[in-house]
Write a protein that holds these residues in place. Sequence first.
Motif, PDB file in Angstrom:
ATOM      1  N   GLY A  34      37.986  37.918  39.347  1.00 56.04           N
ATOM      2  CA  GLY A  34      38.543  38.736  40.412  1.00 56.04           C
ATOM      3  C   GLY A  34      40.051  38.741  40.306  1.00 56.04           C
ATOM      4  N   GLU A  68      44.506  36.016  50.978  1.00 55.11           N
ATOM      5  CA  GLU A  68      43.872  36.779  49.894  1.00 55.11           C
ATOM      6  C   GLU A  68      42.829  35.928  49.165  1.00 55.11           C
ATOM      7  N   ALA A  71      39.735  35.352  51.415  1.00 53.56           N
ATOM      8  CA  ALA A  71      38.908  36.562  51.486  1.00 53.56           C
ATOM      9  C   ALA A  71      38.132  36.768  50.191  1.00 53.56           C
ATOM     10  N   GLU A  72      38.792  36.573  49.049  1.00 52.07           N
ATOM     11  CA  GLU A  72      38.092  36.820  47.786  1.00 52.07           C
ATOM     12  C   GLU A  72      37.060  35.737  47.490  1.00 52.07           C
ATOM     13  N   GLY A  74      35.294  34.244  49.698  1.00 51.98           N
ATOM     14  CA  GLY A  74      34.163  34.644  50.535  1.00 51.98           C
ATOM     15  C   GLY A  74      33.414  35.825  49.957  1.00 51.98           C
ATOM     16  N   GLU A  75      34.142  36.841  49.508  1.00 51.69           N
ATOM     17  CA  GLU A  75      33.503  38.037  48.940  1.00 51.69           C
ATOM     18  C   GLU A  75      32.740  37.699  47.661  1.00 51.69           C
ATOM     19  N   LEU A  76      33.354  36.897  46.779  1.00 52.15           N
ATOM     20  CA  LEU A  76      32.680  36.515  45.536  1.00 52.15           C
ATOM     21  C   LEU A  76      31.447  35.657  45.813  1.00 52.15           C
ATOM     22  N   THR A  77      31.503  34.849  46.855  1.00 51.44           N
ATOM     23  CA  THR A  77      30.332  34.048  47.238  1.00 51.44           C
ATOM     24  C   THR A  77      29.192  34.959  47.662  1.00 51.44           C
ATOM     25  N   GLN A  78      29.481  35.969  48.482  1.00 55.26           N
ATOM     26  CA  GLN A  78      28.443  36.916  48.904  1.00 55.26           C
ATOM     27  C   GLN A  78      27.841  37.652  47.708  1.00 55.26           C
ATOM     28  N   ILE A  79      28.700  38.133  46.812  1.00 55.55           N
ATOM     29  CA  ILE A  79      28.206  38.851  45.636  1.00 55.55           C
ATOM     30  C   ILE A  79      27.375  37.920  44.763  1.00 55.55           C
ATOM     31  N   PRO A 153      33.161  46.766  39.898  1.00 57.07           N
ATOM     32  CA  PRO A 153      33.986  46.964  41.105  1.00 57.07           C
ATOM     33  C   PRO A 153      34.086  48.432  41.502  1.00 57.07           C
TER      34      PRO A 153
END
Length: 153
Positions: A34, A68, A71-72, A74-79, A153
Amino acid sequence: MVYIADTHQPDERDCPFCHATEYPDEQSLIVHRGSSAYVLLNLYPYNNGHLLVCPYRHISTYDEANAEEVAEIGELTQIAMRVLTGAMGCHGFNIGMNQGQIAGAGIAAHLHQHIVPRWAADANFFPIIAKTKSLPQLLGDVRDRLASAWPEP
C-alpha cells in the motif's frame, strides 16, 4: 531456535520488516504493498495464511502511528480478511497486535498486526504430542495464492 533465543530488538539497520520491502515480493513473502503499509506472510506462522500488516515506517507501537497509517492498516486488514476467506475458505480470524516484548511481540521494535485465519477443524494432535504445528502448504505457494487474489486498487 534463533527466533526464540534472540532477544535483540532491531532498529532500522537490521529490522526484517524494514528490509523486506527492499526485495522482490516473492522473496519477502509480500502479498500487497500500500502507500503507508504493506501485507506479508508471517515467516513463523501460527496457521496457514497467517498475515502481518506493517507500516513502512519503523515505529514500535500503535500510538506512534499517524492517521494515514492507522487508516491503511485497518483497510488492509479488512481486505486481507476478504482475500483469505475467498482464497482459502477460512471460517474466522484471530486479529491483534502484541505491543512490546513483554506482551509477546517477537519483533517489538516494528509495529505489525497479525491476521490469523482459522478453520473449524484447524487444531490436531501435533501441537500436543509432537510439539509441532502442521502447515500443509509452503509459504511461497500461499503467498502466490493470496497475492493473485488481492483486488486491484
